[in-house]
Write an enzyme that holds these catalytic residues in place. Structure first.
Site, PDB file in Angstrom:
ATOM      1  N   LYS A 236      -0.526-156.550 105.060  1.00  0.00           N
ATOM      2  CA  LYS A 236      -0.496-155.892 104.774  1.00  0.00           C
ATOM      3  C   LYS A 236      -1.736-155.917 104.027  1.00  0.00           C
ATOM      4  O   LYS A 236      -2.484-155.290 102.920  1.00  0.00           O
ATOM      5  CB  LYS A 236       1.137-156.273 103.497  1.00  0.00           C
ATOM      6  N   ASN A 237      -1.958-157.363 103.290  1.00  0.00           N
ATOM      7  CA  ASN A 237      -3.196-157.794 102.412  1.00  0.00           C
ATOM      8  C   ASN A 237      -4.681-157.804 103.038  1.00  0.00           C
ATOM      9  O   ASN A 237      -5.354-158.042 101.896  1.00  0.00           O
ATOM     10  CB  ASN A 237      -2.384-158.881 101.351  1.00  0.00           C
TER      11      ASN A 237
ATOM     12  N   ARG B 193      -0.501-153.513  92.317  1.00  0.00           N
ATOM     13  CA  ARG B 193      -1.446-153.303  91.321  1.00  0.00           C
ATOM     14  C   ARG B 193      -2.381-153.416  92.452  1.00  0.00           C
ATOM     15  O   ARG B 193      -3.325-153.967  91.680  1.00  0.00           O
ATOM     16  CB  ARG B 193      -1.411-154.916  90.957  1.00  0.00           C
TER      17      ARG B 193
ATOM     18  N   ARG C  35      -0.849-161.458  84.889  1.00  0.00           N
ATOM     19  CA  ARG C  35      -1.765-161.001  86.704  1.00  0.00           C
ATOM     20  C   ARG C  35      -2.945-160.043  86.156  1.00  0.00           C
ATOM     21  O   ARG C  35      -3.225-158.279  86.220  1.00  0.00           O
ATOM     22  CB  ARG C  35      -0.821-160.072  87.843  1.00  0.00           C
ATOM     23  N   PRO C  36      -3.613-161.187  84.620  1.00  0.00           N
ATOM     24  CA  PRO C  36      -4.690-159.553  84.822  1.00  0.00           C
ATOM     25  C   PRO C  36      -5.925-159.227  86.128  1.00  0.00           C
ATOM     26  O   PRO C  36      -5.883-160.203  86.817  1.00  0.00           O
ATOM     27  CB  PRO C  36      -5.838-161.217  83.676  1.00  0.00           C
ATOM     28  N   VAL C  37      -7.072-158.529  85.656  1.00  0.00           N
ATOM     29  CA  VAL C  37      -7.923-158.363  86.054  1.00  0.00           C
ATOM     30  C   VAL C  37      -9.387-159.177  85.605  1.00  0.00           C
ATOM     31  O   VAL C  37     -10.250-158.682  85.555  1.00  0.00           O
ATOM     32  CB  VAL C  37      -8.491-157.158  87.120  1.00  0.00           C
ATOM     33  N   ASP C  38      -9.440-159.828  84.917  1.00  0.00           N
ATOM     34  CA  ASP C  38     -10.414-160.046  83.822  1.00  0.00           C
ATOM     35  C   ASP C  38     -11.976-160.796  85.013  1.00  0.00           C
ATOM     36  O   ASP C  38     -12.504-160.113  84.630  1.00  0.00           O
ATOM     37  CB  ASP C  38     -10.351-161.149  82.563  1.00  0.00           C
ATOM     38  N   LEU C  39     -11.152-161.177  85.631  1.00  0.00           N
ATOM     39  CA  LEU C  39     -11.627-162.067  86.950  1.00  0.00           C
ATOM     40  C   LEU C  39     -13.078-160.991  87.313  1.00  0.00           C
ATOM     41  O   LEU C  39     -13.905-160.686  87.330  1.00  0.00           O
ATOM     42  CB  LEU C  39     -11.525-163.221  87.939  1.00  0.00           C
TER      43      LEU C  39
ATOM     44  N   ASP D 135       3.459-166.948  98.020  1.00  0.00           N
ATOM     45  CA  ASP D 135       3.690-165.877  98.957  1.00  0.00           C
ATOM     46  C   ASP D 135       5.170-166.129  99.542  1.00  0.00           C
ATOM     47  O   ASP D 135       5.923-165.097 100.613  1.00  0.00           O
ATOM     48  CB  ASP D 135       3.172-165.269  99.723  1.00  0.00           C
TER      49      ASP D 135
ATOM     50  N   LEU E 203       0.946-170.380  90.648  1.00  0.00           N
ATOM     51  CA  LEU E 203      -0.215-169.243  90.967  1.00  0.00           C
ATOM     52  C   LEU E 203       0.022-168.839  89.660  1.00  0.00           C
ATOM     53  O   LEU E 203      -0.552-168.421  89.266  1.00  0.00           O
ATOM     54  CB  LEU E 203      -0.045-168.728  92.138  1.00  0.00           C
TER      55      LEU E 203
ATOM     56  N   ARG F 255       7.683-152.170 100.542  1.00  0.00           N
ATOM     57  CA  ARG F 255       6.333-152.199 100.255  1.00  0.00           C
ATOM     58  C   ARG F 255       5.722-152.977 101.256  1.00  0.00           C
ATOM     59  O   ARG F 255       4.607-152.690 101.675  1.00  0.00           O
ATOM     60  CB  ARG F 255       6.316-153.308  99.014  1.00  0.00           C
TER      61      ARG F 255
END
Ligand code: UD1
Length: 426
Positions: free
Chosen positions: A22-23, A92, A121-125, A310, A332, A402
């Site tokens: 999936k990933n 996400r 779980r930010p997306v700043d990077l 995971d 993580l 999912r």
């Protein structure tokens, strides 16, 4: 709402075929935004996350046809650049359209993913890296609103402060159509990152350093790509989960259609617990410890090739059956121990202290009603249900849907007694 009933205590046996990852499938689907042709993708896992991303692409104007595990996507006619909240909030990974949309169209609006069950779980990077490539980014009404200079994104030197899987994927995709050379350092090394790089390389993008921390991408300057046919790599987390299913029931189980080197860290930990593993070219077989005693193990989650976060929840479930105490540390994600309170409901001896758990081992698990909270936490509950005495009912299994294709069918083929039932909403 669907729930899963498991009647525990049955031995498993036989073989389970592992689906596509999936990933890996998610960034591949997002990357079709960079393609000028209709893209054929095989080994597509038939899971809800994939359907969610396809729905998003459909809204953007792409055409697609999903038939079994084959997908064809034509994103050449994408004409919208807005990824709405109603889809992004459910997954996400929708953030993966940000890089491709921005680099192809010069502007886009992608809803901020917001909180999720396993922490901030930010997306700043992702955003900082795109800004280094010249993007102007504002956060407005819950949306990331991004635009590029007139002639598009510009190659840049980008250093990720932290290794990020989807961050690396997003930037590699953005760099593929940018002007000039992008040098990205501290890249994630996960096999899914490697696959997306290889696909872009096969589509004509000059990429060096694939599979290393330093990736160099020479952009096409806005020219769309001609994709080759793609086969999604095997799902290493699904493979690890079924190995744990064999392990926790002290059964002999073969997982096939896998890439053993992608699951080496999981294999190592299972061996440390005294399980017997046979490793073939594309399969791994697990058998119980010779003396029947499952050993304890200490685990710290980390980036690939180390032990994956995971697989953490599944090992918490498994170590409840070890003969002595195991310590598992999550490095993580914050708040990724929500399976623990549910496992305790089944009788597991587990203590949480900050980001680590002490699993006492030798717990006799007894079936009960439990609640799934996120994808991997749910698979820990399934594993526990397989060994618990009596009946375990797992609620909210949409989390499992999912990411695990045909879960009940695969478990039933191995001899587990599992059924999907409808229950009143909990
Ligand atoms: C991906 C996987 C997920 C897996 C995770 C770690 C997909 C679709 N999902 O998630 O299953 O659990 O890798 O292997 O591939 N971070 C920041 N800022 C950012 C991005 C990340 O601080 O902008 C932090 C995260 O909070 C986390 C760490 O970096 O602590 C790694 O996260 P990341 O690799 O980005 O995870 P995802 O790509 O979201």
């Amino acid at each position: 709402m669907d729930a899963l009933k498991i009647y525990g205590g049955k031995k498993l046996s036989g073989k389970v075929k592992i689906s596509g990852a999936k990933n890996s499938a998610l960034p591949i689907i997002a990357s079709t935004i960079l393609a000028k042709n209709r893209v054929k993708i095989e080994n597509m896992p038939n899971v809800v996350d994939i359907k969610t991303l396809l729905k998003l692409l459909g809204r953007l104007g792409a055409n697609y046809e999903l038939s079994g595990n084959s997908l064809e996507v034509d994103s050449s006619k994408v004409n919208s650049t807005v990824a709405n909240y109603d889809i992004v909030k459910t997954m996400r990974a929708s953030i993966l359209v940000l890089g491709p949309l921005l680099t192809r169209f010069g502007h886009c609006e992608v809803s901020l993913p917001g909180g999720c069950a396993i922490g901030a779980r930010p997306v700043d990077l992702h955003l900082k890296a795109l800004q280094k490539m010249g993007a102007e980014i504002t956060i407005d009404e819950g949306y990331i609103k991004a635009s590029t200079p007139k002639d598009g994104l510009q190659g840049a030197d980008i250093h990720f402060e932290k290794k990020s899987v989807t961050g690396t994927e997003n930037i590699v995709m953005a760099a593929a159509l940018a002007h000039g050379e992008t040098n990205i350092s501290n890249c994630a090394l996960e096999p899914e990152v490697v696959q997306i790089c290889e696909i872009l390389r096969d589509a004509g993008v000059e990429i060096e350093g694939i599979g290393t921390e330093q990736i160099r991408v020479v952009g096409t300057g806005g020219k769309l790509l001609q994709f080759q046919d793609i086969k999604v790599i095997p799902d290493r987390i699904e493979a690890g989960t079924y190995l744990c299913a064999g392990a926790i029931t002290k059964s002999t189980v073969k997982v096939s259609d896998v890439e053993p080197k992608h699951i080496q860290a999981t294999i190592n930990k299972l061996e440390e617990m005294n399980f017997k593993l046979e490793i073939g070219k594309d399969f791994v077989r697990i058998a119980p410890p010779e003396d029947g005693k499952i050993g304890s193990v200490d685990i710290v989650t980390a980036e690939f090739p180390k032990f994956p976060t995971d697989m953490q929840a599944q090992f918490v479930a498994l170590t409840t059956q070890a003969c002595s105490e195991s310590i598992i540390e999550e490095r993580l994600f914050e708040n990724r121990f929500m399976h623990v309170s549910e496992l305790q409901r089944l009788g597991a001896g587990i203590e949480i202290e900050k980001n680590q758990v002490k699993v006492s081992g030798s717990s006799e698990l007894i079936g009960a009603d439990v609640m799934a909270t996120d994808l991997r936490a749910s698979s820990a509950l399934v594993l526990a249900g397989l060994v618990a005495k009596g009946e375990t009912t797992i609620h909210r299994i949409y989390h499992l849907d999912r990411g695990y294709e045909s879960l009940e069918e695969k478990l039933r083929n191995l001899g587990a007694k599992v059924e999907r039932v409808k229950v009143d909403i909990l």
